[in-house]
Design an enzyme around this catalytic site. Structure first.
Site, short mmCIF file in Angstrom:
data_model
loop_
_atom_site.label_atom_id
_atom_site.label_comp_id
_atom_site.label_asym_id
_atom_site.label_seq_id
_atom_site.Cartn_x
_atom_site.Cartn_y
_atom_site.Cartn_z
CG HIS A 54 -1.98 -1.07 1.20
ND1 HIS A 54 -3.26 -0.90 0.76
CD2 HIS A 54 -1.90 -2.36 1.60
CE1 HIS A 54 -3.94 -2.03 0.89
NE2 HIS A 54 -3.13 -2.93 1.38
CG ASN A 127 -8.12 -4.19 0.95
OD1 ASN A 127 -7.35 -3.24 1.12
ND2 ASN A 127 -7.70 -5.44 0.98
CE1 TYR A 337 -2.31 -4.85 9.14
CE2 TYR A 337 -2.20 -2.72 8.08
CZ TYR A 337 -2.55 -4.04 8.05
OH TYR A 337 -3.12 -4.58 6.93
C1 HEM Z 1 -1.01 -1.83 4.91
C2 HEM Z 1 0.32 -6.12 6.66
C3 HEM Z 1 -3.92 -8.03 5.31
C4 HEM Z 1 -5.50 -3.59 4.27
C5 HEM Z 1 -0.27 -2.85 5.45
C6 HEM Z 1 1.07 -2.72 5.92
C7 HEM Z 1 1.44 -3.91 6.42
C8 HEM Z 1 0.33 -4.81 6.25
C9 HEM Z 1 2.77 -4.28 7.07
C10 HEM Z 1 1.90 -1.44 5.85
C11 HEM Z 1 1.42 -0.49 6.93
C12 HEM Z 1 2.25 0.75 7.06
O1 HEM Z 1 3.43 0.74 6.69
O2 HEM Z 1 1.70 1.75 7.57
C13 HEM Z 1 -0.73 -7.00 6.49
C14 HEM Z 1 -0.75 -8.37 6.94
C15 HEM Z 1 -1.93 -8.92 6.54
C16 HEM Z 1 -2.67 -7.88 5.84
C17 HEM Z 1 0.37 -9.05 7.72
C18 HEM Z 1 -2.48 -10.31 6.73
C19 HEM Z 1 -2.05 -11.14 7.65
C20 HEM Z 1 -4.74 -7.00 4.94
C21 HEM Z 1 -6.15 -7.11 4.68
C22 HEM Z 1 -6.59 -5.85 4.40
C23 HEM Z 1 -5.44 -4.95 4.47
C24 HEM Z 1 -6.97 -8.40 4.77
C25 HEM Z 1 -7.96 -5.37 4.09
C26 HEM Z 1 -9.06 -6.00 4.45
C27 HEM Z 1 -4.42 -2.74 4.35
C28 HEM Z 1 -4.48 -1.31 4.08
C29 HEM Z 1 -3.19 -0.81 4.26
C30 HEM Z 1 -2.35 -1.93 4.64
C31 HEM Z 1 -5.70 -0.51 3.69
C32 HEM Z 1 -2.74 0.62 4.04
C33 HEM Z 1 -2.97 1.44 5.28
C34 HEM Z 1 -2.59 2.88 5.01
O3 HEM Z 1 -3.28 3.53 4.19
O4 HEM Z 1 -1.60 3.35 5.60
N1 HEM Z 1 -0.70 -4.15 5.63
N2 HEM Z 1 -1.89 -6.73 5.83
N3 HEM Z 1 -4.34 -5.69 4.80
N4 HEM Z 1 -3.12 -3.08 4.69
FE1 HEM Z 1 -2.54 -4.89 5.26
#
Ligand code: HEM
Length: 482
Positions: A54, A127, A337
């Site tokens: 992202h 999402n 996160y």
């Molecule tokens: C961002 C991990 C599943 C939605 C991120 C980030 C990580 C991460 C490490 C970066 C955050 C940052 O640097 O600020 C994971 C892991 C998941 C997973 C380990 C599953 C085990 C999901 C799922 C969704 C999702 C299922 C949605 C339903 C998002 C969104 C962001 C993000 C929207 C961006 C947040 C922002 O705008 O700063 N994710 N994620 N992720 N993830 Fe996940």
């Protein structure tokens, strides 16, 4: 002539910002030119690690207002009165691309909301799709590696993408959404959002029900056709960022209705679908959407880096009355996160203004890199204490929903069953002829260079969802491969 004098980062007036201090006209630059050295050194450190996923996103400030009373379902204070307003911040993003990548790439879109409530921040990090590719967090890094660049060539690798999908067929539901035109939404304003996981609403007696978040765009859901999305990747890679910014700048504020689906825990035990499996939806005919409120984005950030790049969302940022469920993916995310924020922004990321709760924060966490909040001054740094320091409120279950759990510790894999093909098949059958053709052509286009063995494995999954799905992808493949 400006009425502001330029200063060093130390606040000292600067006589000349354009010419470095040298020994003689053609002599070397002097170390004693603090302003020059500091300017270069600061520039050298301008980049922080981009989000590991992202990375490309756009954000805006707004306001959430309650339109329907759900105080019988949750004790969350920000939801306890019709008309109550809560400031918020939203960030929309693509998933796989780097910070400079194109907005219209085929990808799910992140839909992250931060509500600055009177009981601290609530983040909904969802999402634009109601489901996800996998249902166990241990698969997440592997899945993401297939969406990123090949370790040898540094190129996108369609073989890796389809190798993974074909070996992890629980992904089929999300794959079917991703390769439909929902994979290329027409800007951030024209997409719905979903919390995706099952969460819990907890009332003031500790009773809870399962629920899911839904955010319905009031601008209308609009997608781009593949050719248009591809064209924009080249001609206007910041298409969605620009669209969101300009609409807010012009006073055309985007709005989403906030709705929930609610299910009794007892019903969940008997329900056709496992509510802790994020690859499944709860069909609306079983659990209709209930309105809760709406949010409007009405203010652009003053500074992209400070407010959007430094925004730190986490599903673990929750308020009393809203709780996590045992969904394994969600559980994995609760850790991941804040962990990545400590790496990306530092241990005191919550002191950065965009992340600061807009209510008092009182605890005994102290010090660490970049403590900028005064470190709570002279207040005691341990608890319990007899110096009037903050104390726990002793409300049992105030921050979690009491739930009985029993069983042996073990690694219990979700078996792949026919269930995994029913919802993707239903989704396919719901599509118009045009949408089916677009979906299958988008898939075939993506698979053009993929090894035949992988294609054959994936075709078998399409077939299990619906024989017509397979037939159409095969026909489309014949066209692209000749
Ligand atoms: C961002 C991990 C599943 C939605 C991120 C980030 C990580 C991460 C490490 C970066 C955050 C940052 O640097 O600020 C994971 C892991 C998941 C997973 C380990 C599953 C085990 C999901 C799922 C969704 C999702 C299922 C949605 C339903 C998002 C969104 C962001 C993000 C929207 C961006 C947040 C922002 O705008 O700063 N994710 N994620 N992720 N993830 Fe996940």
């Amino acid at each position: 002539m400006s009425n502001k004098v330029l200063t060093t980062s130390n606040g000292n007036p600067v006589d000349n910002d354009q010419t470095s201090l040298t020994a003689g006209v053609w002599g070397p630059v002097l170390m004693q030119d603090f302003h020059l050295i500091d300017k270069l050194a600061h520039f050298d450190r301008e980049r922080i690690p981009e989000r590991v996923v992202h990375a490309k996103g756009a954000g805006a400030h707004g306001e959430f207002v309650v339109t329907h009373d759900i105080s019988h379902l949750t004790k969350a204070k920000f939801l306890n009165k019709v008309g109550k307003k809560t400031p918020m911040f939203a960030r929309f993003s693509t998933v796989g691309g780097e910070r400079g990548s194109a907005d219209t790439a085929r990808d799910p879109r992140g839909f992250a909301l931060k509500f600055y409530t009177e009981e601290g921040n609530l983040d909904v990090v969802g999402n634009n799709t109601p489901v996800f590719f996998i249902r166990d967090p241990s698969k997440f890094p592997d899945f993401i590696h297939t969406q990123k660049r090949n370790p040898r060539t540094n190129l996108h690798d369609k073989n890796a993408v389809w190798d993974f999908f074909s070996l992890v067929p629980e992904s089929l539901h999300q794959v079917t959404i991703l390769y439909s035109n929902h994979g290329t939404p027409d800007g951030h304003r024209h997409m719905h959002g979903f919390g995706s996981h099952t969460f819990k609403l907890v009332d003031d007696k500790g009773k809870w029900k399962y629920f899911k978040w839904h955010f319905k765009t009031q601008q209308g859901s609009k997608n781009l056709k593949p050719a248009k999305a591809a064209e924009l990747e080249g001609t206007n890679p910041d298409y969605s960022t620009n669209d969101l910014f300009q609409s807010i700048e012009n006073g055309d504020y985007p709005t989403w209705d906030v709705c929930i689906q609610v299910m009794d825990a007892e019903d969940a035990k008997k329900y056709r679908w496992n509510v802790l499996d994020v690859t499944k939806v709860w069909p609306h005919k079983d659990y209709p959407l209930q309105p809760v409120g709406k949010f409007t984005l009405n203010r652009n950030p003053e500074n992209y880096f400070a407010e959007v790049e430094q925004a730190a969302f986490s599903p673990s940022h929750m308020v009393p009355g809203i709780d996590t469920s045992a969904d394994r993916m969600l559980q994995g995310r609760l850790f991941s996160y804040p962990d990545t924020h400590r790496h990306r922004l530092g241990v005191n990321y919550k002191q950065i203004p965009i992340n600061q709760p807009q209510c008092p924060v009182n605890n005994y966490q102290r010090d660490g890199f970049m403590t900028v909040n005064g470190g709570s001054g002279r207040a005691p740094n341990y608890g319990p204490n007899s110096q009037n320091g903050p104390e726990q409120n002793n409300l049992i279950g105030s921050t979690f929903a009491p739930e009985e759990v029993e069983g042996l510790i073990g690694r219990f894999s979700f078996e792949l069953t026919d269930d995994d093909f029913v919802q993707p098949g239903n989704l396919y059958r719901l599509m118009t002829e045009e949408d089916k053709n677009d979906l299958c052509e988008n898939i075939a286009g993506d698979m053009e260079t993929v090894d035949d063995e992988i294609i054959q494995r994936q075709l078998a999954h399409f077939e299990r969802a619906d024989p017509d799905y397979r037939r159409r992808v095969e026909a489309a493949l014949k066209k692209v491969k000749g």
